[in-house]
Write a protein that holds these residues in place. Structure first.
Motif, PDB file in Angstrom:
ATOM      1  N   LEU A  23       0.843  -1.191   0.000  1.00 48.20           N
ATOM      2  CA  LEU A  23       0.000   0.000   0.000  1.00 48.20           C
ATOM      3  C   LEU A  23       0.883   1.247   0.000  1.00 48.20           C
ATOM      4  O   LEU A  23       1.510   1.557   1.008  1.00 48.20           O
ATOM      5  CB  LEU A  23      -0.888   0.030   1.251  1.00 48.20           C
ATOM      6  CG  LEU A  23      -1.793  -1.175   1.503  1.00 48.20           C
ATOM      7  CD1 LEU A  23      -2.489  -1.031   2.853  1.00 48.20           C
ATOM      8  CD2 LEU A  23      -2.831  -1.311   0.397  1.00 48.20           C
ATOM      9  N   PRO A  24       0.958   1.969  -1.126  1.00 55.58           N
ATOM     10  CA  PRO A  24       1.742   3.208  -1.133  1.00 55.58           C
ATOM     11  C   PRO A  24       1.110   4.273  -0.225  1.00 55.58           C
ATOM     12  O   PRO A  24      -0.111   4.264  -0.019  1.00 55.58           O
ATOM     13  CB  PRO A  24       1.720   3.650  -2.593  1.00 55.58           C
ATOM     14  CG  PRO A  24       0.798   2.750  -3.312  1.00 55.58           C
ATOM     15  CD  PRO A  24       0.395   1.634  -2.420  1.00 55.58           C
ATOM     16  N   ALA A  39      -4.887   6.820  -9.419  1.00 54.32           N
ATOM     17  CA  ALA A  39      -4.791   5.745 -10.427  1.00 54.32           C
ATOM     18  C   ALA A  39      -3.387   5.720 -11.027  1.00 54.32           C
ATOM     19  O   ALA A  39      -2.791   4.645 -11.208  1.00 54.32           O
ATOM     20  CB  ALA A  39      -5.838   5.953 -11.510  1.00 54.32           C
ATOM     21  N   TRP A  40      -2.856   6.907 -11.321  1.00 55.20           N
ATOM     22  CA  TRP A  40      -1.491   7.000 -11.874  1.00 55.20           C
ATOM     23  C   TRP A  40      -0.479   6.406 -10.890  1.00 55.20           C
ATOM     24  O   TRP A  40       0.373   5.588 -11.256  1.00 55.20           O
ATOM     25  CB  TRP A  40      -1.137   8.473 -12.165  1.00 55.20           C
ATOM     26  CG  TRP A  40       0.300   8.659 -12.557  1.00 55.20           C
ATOM     27  CD1 TRP A  40       0.843   8.494 -13.795  1.00 55.20           C
ATOM     28  CD2 TRP A  40       1.381   9.029 -11.679  1.00 55.20           C
ATOM     29  NE1 TRP A  40       2.201   8.736 -13.759  1.00 55.20           N
ATOM     30  CE2 TRP A  40       2.562   9.060 -12.468  1.00 55.20           C
ATOM     31  CE3 TRP A  40       1.478   9.332 -10.316  1.00 55.20           C
ATOM     32  CZ2 TRP A  40       3.818   9.377 -11.936  1.00 55.20           C
ATOM     33  CZ3 TRP A  40       2.717   9.646  -9.790  1.00 55.20           C
ATOM     34  CH2 TRP A  40       3.869   9.667 -10.601  1.00 55.20           C
ATOM     35  N   ALA A  41      -0.601   6.815  -9.618  1.00 55.45           N
ATOM     36  CA  ALA A  41       0.383   6.397  -8.613  1.00 55.45           C
ATOM     37  C   ALA A  41       0.309   4.889  -8.356  1.00 55.45           C
ATOM     38  O   ALA A  41       1.340   4.231  -8.217  1.00 55.45           O
ATOM     39  CB  ALA A  41       0.165   7.174  -7.315  1.00 55.45           C
ATOM     40  N   VAL A  48      -4.732   2.723  -1.034  1.00 55.70           N
ATOM     41  CA  VAL A  48      -4.313   4.036  -0.556  1.00 55.70           C
ATOM     42  C   VAL A  48      -4.058   4.017   0.949  1.00 55.70           C
ATOM     43  O   VAL A  48      -4.984   3.897   1.746  1.00 55.70           O
ATOM     44  CB  VAL A  48      -5.378   5.105  -0.908  1.00 55.70           C
ATOM     45  CG1 VAL A  48      -5.026   6.458  -0.284  1.00 55.70           C
ATOM     46  CG2 VAL A  48      -5.498   5.229  -2.426  1.00 55.70           C
ATOM     47  N   LYS A  49      -2.789   4.096   1.332  1.00 52.71           N
ATOM     48  CA  LYS A  49      -2.417   4.199   2.742  1.00 52.71           C
ATOM     49  C   LYS A  49      -2.210   5.673   3.055  1.00 52.71           C
ATOM     50  O   LYS A  49      -1.670   6.426   2.245  1.00 52.71           O
ATOM     51  CB  LYS A  49      -1.122   3.420   2.985  1.00 52.71           C
ATOM     52  CG  LYS A  49      -0.549   3.574   4.398  1.00 52.71           C
ATOM     53  CD  LYS A  49      -1.365   2.781   5.410  1.00 52.71           C
ATOM     54  CE  LYS A  49      -0.860   2.982   6.829  1.00 52.71           C
ATOM     55  NZ  LYS A  49       0.485   2.501   7.057  1.00 52.71           N
ATOM     56  N   VAL A  50      -2.631   6.066   4.240  1.00 53.79           N
ATOM     57  CA  VAL A  50      -2.446   7.448   4.693  1.00 53.79           C
ATOM     58  C   VAL A  50      -1.817   7.393   6.084  1.00 53.79           C
ATOM     59  O   VAL A  50      -2.348   6.732   6.971  1.00 53.79           O
ATOM     60  CB  VAL A  50      -3.804   8.188   4.752  1.00 53.79           C
ATOM     61  CG1 VAL A  50      -3.605   9.626   5.209  1.00 53.79           C
ATOM     62  CG2 VAL A  50      -4.502   8.143   3.401  1.00 53.79           C
TER      63      VAL A  50
END
Ligand SMILES: [Zn+2]
Lengths: 561, 234
Positions: free
Chosen positions: A145-146, A171-173, A182-184
């Motif tokens: 998870l980026p 989507a690009w990333a 999506v990690k935050v």
């Protein structure tokens, strides 16, 4: 090699399919669970599972198993590398005490009956490194998870209230990093750390940008839900590790109120134990778990995982760079700070959880309170490996949640501080075996959005664990030692239909898939091109050199949405 | 007393935690003692000739043991005499007893040792009495005597006991030292970086960190870490 299996007479618990400790047979062909008729006439290997527990392979939805953080941890902690787990022979050399080498990670999961694990914080610019390491972990399926919560692009689109561009950027990333979701991490706080600070509430302004943590979180939830990604926003809250932070956690959980999704949660809040402290200093600190549990139980679109500390060695490693500095100052232990350009940062600090240390005992008790007080359909069992300790002690947590007697014994060994600062001693709840199987299999699979994982229905991946435990006879309240021992070492671990481990011995090695989510078809990629070109002036790499190509991965599994 | 003699010249290193406890076993049992030869686990008897003479708790390592590591590791009593040179990590974590090395000793001699005595008739290499990488405390008790010279890193993170070097030593003497004594009769390089406590006595030339304060007959530091270590001339 047999490509079909017949697991005979096992006692199956399969919460997703409503199977509650029933004697039944499971059939496997070509790595999938199939109907009995499918294996007729095949060369079938029969496994006698009489009086044994048969469940889906474990799914670890939040662990730190690959990338620059864990690798820096290994480098700065040579003392972690002195436990030899396997000498190179048929299998790879594997070492590590709690911080394991890549092969050791795969082997230890396999011995325990776990077959999938998700790297929970990938610095996007380090994607290549993360995938190289994931590709060095045998036995399990995996993904990464980026992190998005401190990325300048995200701030820019949130500031402009441009959800379309934010979706396109996500989507690009994900495509560039071969990421899963999506990690935050401490949204806005890590950017503030670039100036030596942090954020202290959901409404602090992020330095240099006209955005707040609240706006970052809600915008990302909106974008992820409109993109319909498999997994929801996966959030490490602001103010981690600070007494009084439970109020921020509750406020954050409630941000999910305005969103809905029929298939899963819209927000997963991770390792909540570290964000569940009441009081206003380490002198007055106490548990905020009960209040968080009340909020969680009143909502139907948020899930959490525990982040349970295990007494003994651990290594704190998070993308929350300011918190790691605070921890270093608090303990005086070694510290490494990482900066990933305009994307975020991270820090690493060695740690030992001591039962007689009041704060450590409190953390231990809070993790268990969360696991016990929150509805089993909303809380996943994790140690936030290696932050709370080894994943190899999941069986300890499983046994503890099922036995008050075991907890009473353990409570006698820890600092008496927990008696007044938490409610753990008064909690009578004992989770059932079925609930525990759900919290370690079907629930994390649902939270991640992986319909083929975490269950034994026809069509599911043939990831199966067999344990020496008869659910029809075992008294989980009293026989906790037996429960612990059984879950510690699976009698059989089967991954994609292959028997990998038997009674704690590795018998076969396989290389699992790396899942990544391709949402580029849902957006107009041209929309952010000028922004990318403009922003890459601030990067140390050129735009065309950024990211990971699919053919570089050992076994990529692209999920197109 | 047990006499252990290498059968051949070793192609790769041997890792053998030989302690005087072995002398209490019978020869058959000793021959079955497991050691590593490279990455293979083998029996002691496959690599060494073993003979027993009398009942005292003593090992005599007769021959070239310079490729044999971990001799005397964790030993707590009895005696080991090495007739030749010995490999790395000799006497590591040692808690008692005595090791005499008639030749030279390789790196990590007496690393993290707690008590007992080590005597080297020849030279010692680097990292004498140090903490293993990542650990907080090196040698905390006992005595190491080196009749010849020693290499770099002597007594890093040392907390107790004594290291005496009759010849010269290299750089980084007593780095992050917390207690105990280092005596060097000859010359050495940099001394006392981040030293917190303990004493270093030097007979010959040496280079002191600039972060030590000159007092009547000694230098005290390292002030960088508010240290009160003492460096003085022998
Ligand atoms: Zn984490």
């Amino acid at each position: 090699m047999h490509h079909a299996l017949h697991i005979k007479n096992g006692i199956v618990i399969d919460p997703k399919n409503g199977v509650k400790a029933e004697k039944m047979d499971i059939f496997v062909k070509d790595g999938k669970i199939v109907e009995e008729s499918e294996v007729k006439g095949e060369d079938v290997k029969v496994i006698d599972a009489s009086n044994k527990l048969v469940v889906a392979g474990g799914v670890d939805m939040h662990a730190h198993i690959a990338g620059s953080k864990i690798n820096t941890g290994r480098t700065m902690r040579p003392e972690e590398m002195r436990v030899v787990r396997n000498i190179a022979n048929k299998f790879r050399a594997a070492v590590g005490r709690v911080l394991l080498t890549s092969p050791a990670i795969g082997y230890e999961y396999a011995k325990m009956g776990y077959t999938s694990s998700f790297e929970a914080a990938q610095p996007p610019i380090g994607a290549m490194h993360t995938h190289e390491e994931l590709d060095a972990i045998p036995m399990i399926d995996k993904a990464a998870l980026p992190v998005f919560g401190n990325w300048h692009f995200v701030f820019k689109y949130v500031e402009a209230k441009d959800i379309e561009k934010l979706k396109t950027f996500i989507a690009w990333a994900l495509e560039r990093t071969k990421g899963f979701g999506v990690k935050v991490v401490n949204p806005g706080g890590v950017e503030a750390w670039m100036y030596g600070g942090n954020v202290t509430s959901l409404d602090d302004q992020v330095p240099g940008f006209n955005v707040t943590p609240r706006e970052i979180i809600t915008s990302l939830i909106k974008a992820v839900e409109e993109l319909k990604l498999n997994h929801s926003v996966h959030l490490h809250c602001n103010r981690l590790g600070v007494p009084g932070n439970y109020e921020t956690t509750i406020e954050t959980i409630k941000l999910a109120g305005g969103f809905s999704n029929d298939a899963r949660q819209v927000l997963h809040v991770t390792h909540v134990q570290f964000n569940a402290y009441a009081g206003d200093s380490w002198r007055t600190v106490s548990s905020g778990a009960e209040e968080i549990a009340k909020t969680m139980n009143s909502m139907d679109n948020v899930t959490i995982d525990m982040g349970q500390p295990i007494f003994g060695h651990a290594t704190a490693m998070t993308g929350d760079a300011p918190f790691q500095f605070t921890l270093h100052k608090l303990t005086g232990a070694r510290w490494s700070n990482k900066d990933s350009e305009v994307e975020g940062g991270a820090g690493i600090v060695p740690l030992v959880y001591l039962p007689k240390n009041p704060v450590h005992a409190l953390q231990w008790a809070i993790g268990l309170e969360l696991g016990l007080l929150i509805d089993s359909d909303k809380v996943v069992l994790t140690t936030d490996y290696p932050n709370g300790g080894p994943f190899t002690e999941y069986p300890y947590v499983m046994a503890m949640l099922m036995s008050k007697k075991m907890r009473e014994g353990e409570l006698e060994k820890v600092s008496p501080f927990v008696q007044k600062a938490t409610n753990l001693p008064a909690i009578d709840t004992e989770k059932t075996l079925e609930e525990i199987i759900h919290m370690t299999r079907s629930l994390p699979a649902r939270i991640l959005g992986l319909p083929q994982k975490g269950h034994l229905g026809v069509g599911a991946d043939a990831d199966i664990a067999i344990y020496d435990l008869n659910p029809l006879e075992i008294d989980t309240s009293n026989d906790f030692e037996k429960v612990y021992k059984a879950f510690k070492t699976a009698e059989y671990t089967i991954k994609s239909g292959r028997i990998l481990a038997k009674n704690g011995e590795l018998v076969d090695e396989c290389w699992g898939k790396t899942y990544w989510v391709d949402a580029t078809g849902r957006v107009d990629m041209e929309a952010i091109k000028p922004d990318l070109e403009d922003y890459f002036k601030y990067y140390s790499v050129e735009l065309q050199n950024y990211g990971v190509e699919e053919e570089w991965l050992k076994k990529p599994e692209r999920i197109v949405i | 007393m047990i006499i252990i003699k290498p059968k051949t010249e070793f192609v790769v290193t041997v890792e053998a935690e030989l302690t005087p406890d072995l002398a209490e076993k019978d020869v058959g049992e000793i021959k079955k003692f497991k050691v590593y030869y490279g990455k293979d686990v083998v029996e002691l008897g496959e690599l060494f000739e073993i003979t027993k003479e009398g009942d005292d708790k003593k090992l005599v390592l007769d021959g070239d043991f310079s490729r044999v590591k971990w001799v005397g590791c964790r030993m707590s009593d009895g005696e080991i005499v090495v007739k030749g040179s010995v490999g790395a990590n000799c006497g590591a974590y040692m808690a008692g007893g005595k090791i005499v090395i008639e030749g030279d000793a390789d790196d990590w001699l007496g690393a993290e040792m707690k008590d007992g005595e080590i005597v080297v008739k020849g030279d010692a290499a680097n990292l004498v009495g140090c903490a293993y990488y990542g650990d907080a405390t090196g040698m905390s008790g006992g005595k190491i005597t080196i009749e010849g010279n020693a290499g770099n890193y002597i007594g890093e993170k040392m907390a107790g006991g004594e290291i005496e070097i009759k010849g010269n030593a290299g750089d980084f003497i007593g780095t992050e030292m917390k207690g105990g004594t280092i005596v060097i009769h000859g010359n050495c390089g940099f001394v006392g970086g981040d030293m917190k406590a303990g004493e270093i006595k030097i007979g010959g030339e040496f280079e002191l960190m600039p972060t030590f304060v000159k007092q009547e007959d000694a230098w005290v530091g390292d002030v960088n870490v508010k240290g009160e270590g003492v460096v003085r001339r022998l």
